[in-house]
Design a protein around this motif. Structure first.
Motif, PDB file in Angstrom:
ATOM      1  N   ILE A  18     -30.993  69.231  23.462  1.00 50.10           N
ATOM      2  CA  ILE A  18     -31.618  67.934  23.226  1.00 50.10           C
ATOM      3  C   ILE A  18     -31.353  67.480  21.797  1.00 50.10           C
ATOM      4  CG2 ILE A  18     -33.402  68.394  24.949  1.00 50.10           C
ATOM      5  CD1 ILE A  18     -35.346  68.920  22.590  1.00 50.10           C
ATOM      6  N   THR A  19     -31.572  66.209  21.552  1.00 47.17           N
ATOM      7  CA  THR A  19     -31.506  65.646  20.210  1.00 47.17           C
ATOM      8  C   THR A  19     -32.811  64.881  19.983  1.00 47.17           C
ATOM      9  OG1 THR A  19     -29.119  65.404  20.483  1.00 47.17           O
ATOM     10  CG2 THR A  19     -30.136  64.235  18.641  1.00 47.17           C
ATOM     11  N   TYR A  31     -37.617  75.760  27.883  1.00 48.42           N
ATOM     12  CA  TYR A  31     -36.841  76.736  27.126  1.00 48.42           C
ATOM     13  C   TYR A  31     -36.449  77.878  28.049  1.00 48.42           C
ATOM     14  CZ  TYR A  31     -36.077  80.552  23.787  1.00 48.42           C
ATOM     15  OH  TYR A  31     -35.566  81.602  23.085  1.00 48.42           O
ATOM     16  N   ARG A  32     -35.182  78.267  28.018  1.00 47.16           N
ATOM     17  CA  ARG A  32     -34.703  79.394  28.836  1.00 47.16           C
ATOM     18  C   ARG A  32     -33.928  80.322  27.903  1.00 47.16           C
ATOM     19  NH1 ARG A  32     -33.453  79.305  34.612  1.00 47.16           N
ATOM     20  NH2 ARG A  32     -33.533  77.061  34.425  1.00 47.16           N
ATOM     21  N   THR A  33     -34.356  81.585  27.836  1.00 48.33           N
ATOM     22  CA  THR A  33     -33.740  82.515  26.901  1.00 48.33           C
ATOM     23  C   THR A  33     -32.357  82.979  27.321  1.00 48.33           C
ATOM     24  OG1 THR A  33     -34.909  84.332  27.962  1.00 48.33           O
ATOM     25  CG2 THR A  33     -35.923  83.372  26.013  1.00 48.33           C
ATOM     26  N   TRP A  34     -32.073  83.001  28.622  1.00 50.80           N
ATOM     27  CA  TRP A  34     -30.750  83.371  29.136  1.00 50.80           C
ATOM     28  C   TRP A  34     -30.534  82.617  30.438  1.00 50.80           C
ATOM     29  CZ3 TRP A  34     -34.866  86.782  28.949  1.00 50.80           C
ATOM     30  CH2 TRP A  34     -35.363  87.223  30.166  1.00 50.80           C
ATOM     31  N   LEU A  39     -38.028  79.735  33.026  1.00 51.92           N
ATOM     32  CA  LEU A  39     -38.240  78.585  32.158  1.00 51.92           C
ATOM     33  C   LEU A  39     -39.634  78.657  31.548  1.00 51.92           C
ATOM     34  CD1 LEU A  39     -36.780  75.653  34.265  1.00 51.92           C
ATOM     35  CD2 LEU A  39     -35.877  76.566  32.131  1.00 51.92           C
ATOM     36  N   GLU A  40     -39.719  78.362  30.277  1.00 58.32           N
ATOM     37  CA  GLU A  40     -41.002  78.288  29.602  1.00 58.32           C
ATOM     38  C   GLU A  40     -41.222  76.845  29.184  1.00 58.32           C
ATOM     39  OE1 GLU A  40     -42.911  80.978  26.412  1.00 58.32           O
ATOM     40  OE2 GLU A  40     -40.905  81.779  26.799  1.00 58.32           O
ATOM     41  N   ARG A  41     -42.416  76.319  29.459  1.00 60.44           N
ATOM     42  CA  ARG A  41     -42.756  74.954  29.056  1.00 60.44           C
ATOM     43  C   ARG A  41     -43.411  74.991  27.690  1.00 60.44           C
ATOM     44  NH1 ARG A  41     -43.006  71.194  33.256  1.00 60.44           N
ATOM     45  NH2 ARG A  41     -44.578  69.988  32.193  1.00 60.44           N
ATOM     46  N   GLY A  42     -43.073  74.013  26.878  1.00 60.36           N
ATOM     47  CA  GLY A  42     -43.669  73.905  25.559  1.00 60.36           C
ATOM     48  C   GLY A  42     -43.775  72.457  25.145  1.00 60.36           C
ATOM     49  N   VAL A  43     -44.476  72.233  24.042  1.00 57.95           N
ATOM     50  CA  VAL A  43     -44.671  70.889  23.504  1.00 57.95           C
ATOM     51  C   VAL A  43     -44.075  70.836  22.104  1.00 57.95           C
ATOM     52  CG1 VAL A  43     -46.391  69.177  22.806  1.00 57.95           C
ATOM     53  CG2 VAL A  43     -46.784  70.581  24.830  1.00 57.95           C
ATOM     54  N   PRO A  67     -32.342  73.336  18.956  1.00 49.42           N
ATOM     55  CA  PRO A  67     -32.366  72.294  19.992  1.00 49.42           C
ATOM     56  C   PRO A  67     -31.392  72.550  21.128  1.00 49.42           C
ATOM     57  CG  PRO A  67     -31.444  71.443  17.948  1.00 49.42           C
ATOM     58  CD  PRO A  67     -31.959  72.804  17.649  1.00 49.42           C
ATOM     59  N   THR A  68     -30.369  73.359  20.901  1.00 45.88           N
ATOM     60  CA  THR A  68     -29.406  73.675  21.953  1.00 45.88           C
ATOM     61  C   THR A  68     -30.025  74.543  23.044  1.00 45.88           C
ATOM     62  OG1 THR A  68     -28.627  75.573  20.677  1.00 45.88           O
ATOM     63  CG2 THR A  68     -27.398  73.497  20.460  1.00 45.88           C
ATOM     64  N   MET A  69     -31.169  75.166  22.774  1.00 49.34           N
ATOM     65  CA  MET A  69     -31.838  76.041  23.744  1.00 49.34           C
ATOM     66  C   MET A  69     -32.902  75.299  24.548  1.00 49.34           C
ATOM     67  SD  MET A  69     -30.440  79.039  23.289  1.00 49.34           S
ATOM     68  CE  MET A  69     -31.594  80.167  24.024  1.00 49.34           C
ATOM     69  N   LEU A  70     -33.070  74.005  24.308  1.00 50.77           N
ATOM     70  CA  LEU A  70     -34.141  73.239  24.943  1.00 50.77           C
ATOM     71  C   LEU A  70     -33.581  72.185  25.883  1.00 50.77           C
ATOM     72  CD1 LEU A  70     -36.348  72.671  21.794  1.00 50.77           C
ATOM     73  CD2 LEU A  70     -36.795  74.275  23.653  1.00 50.77           C
ATOM     74  N   ARG A  71     -34.382  71.841  26.885  1.00 48.96           N
ATOM     75  CA  ARG A  71     -34.091  70.744  27.810  1.00 48.96           C
ATOM     76  C   ARG A  71     -35.360  69.908  27.948  1.00 48.96           C
ATOM     77  NH1 ARG A  71     -30.268  72.843  26.634  1.00 48.96           N
ATOM     78  NH2 ARG A  71     -28.643  73.858  27.831  1.00 48.96           N
ATOM     79  N   TRP A  72     -35.220  68.625  28.218  1.00 50.11           N
ATOM     80  CA  TRP A  72     -36.375  67.774  28.466  1.00 50.11           C
ATOM     81  C   TRP A  72     -36.980  68.137  29.822  1.00 50.11           C
ATOM     82  CZ3 TRP A  72     -37.696  65.931  24.137  1.00 50.11           C
ATOM     83  CH2 TRP A  72     -36.764  65.422  23.236  1.00 50.11           C
ATOM     84  N   ALA A  73     -38.288  68.348  29.877  1.00 52.20           N
ATOM     85  CA  ALA A  73     -38.959  68.725  31.121  1.00 52.20           C
ATOM     86  C   ALA A  73     -38.833  67.614  32.157  1.00 52.20           C
ATOM     87  CB  ALA A  73     -40.428  69.054  30.864  1.00 52.20           C
TER      88      ALA A  73
END
Length: 77
Positions: A18-19, A31-34, A39-43, A67-73
């Motif tokens: 994400i940006t 967030y996904r570690t591998w 998937l872990e949800r966060g704010v 940010p490369t490890m995150l995706r928009w929920a």
């Protein structure tokens, strides 16, 4: 808009994270570690040029995540 196709198969290129901007503070991310991990949800609680601060679950403190490890929920199917 940059080309979103893969050179090998002509299909969509893998998501590169994400940006986020200041307006995204408070937005939910995943967030996904591998690749096959849960998937872990966060704010989003803050950000700077190199990392995003994300509070996961009931944690009291945010974690710095690239940010490369995150995706928009709200973008996940």
């Amino acid at each position: 808009m940059p080309d979103q196709t893969s050179e090998t198969d002509g299909g969509p290129a893998p998501a590169s994270g994400i940006t986020p901007t200041e307006a995204d503070i408070g937005r939910i991310v995943l967030y996904r570690t591998w690749p096959e991990g849960d998937l872990e949800r966060g704010v989003i609680t803050g950000l700077d040029a190199a990392q995003v601060l994300v509070r996961f679950g009931d944690d009291e403190h945010s974690q710095a995540v690239p940010p490369t490890m995150l995706r928009w929920a709200d973008a996940e199917p």
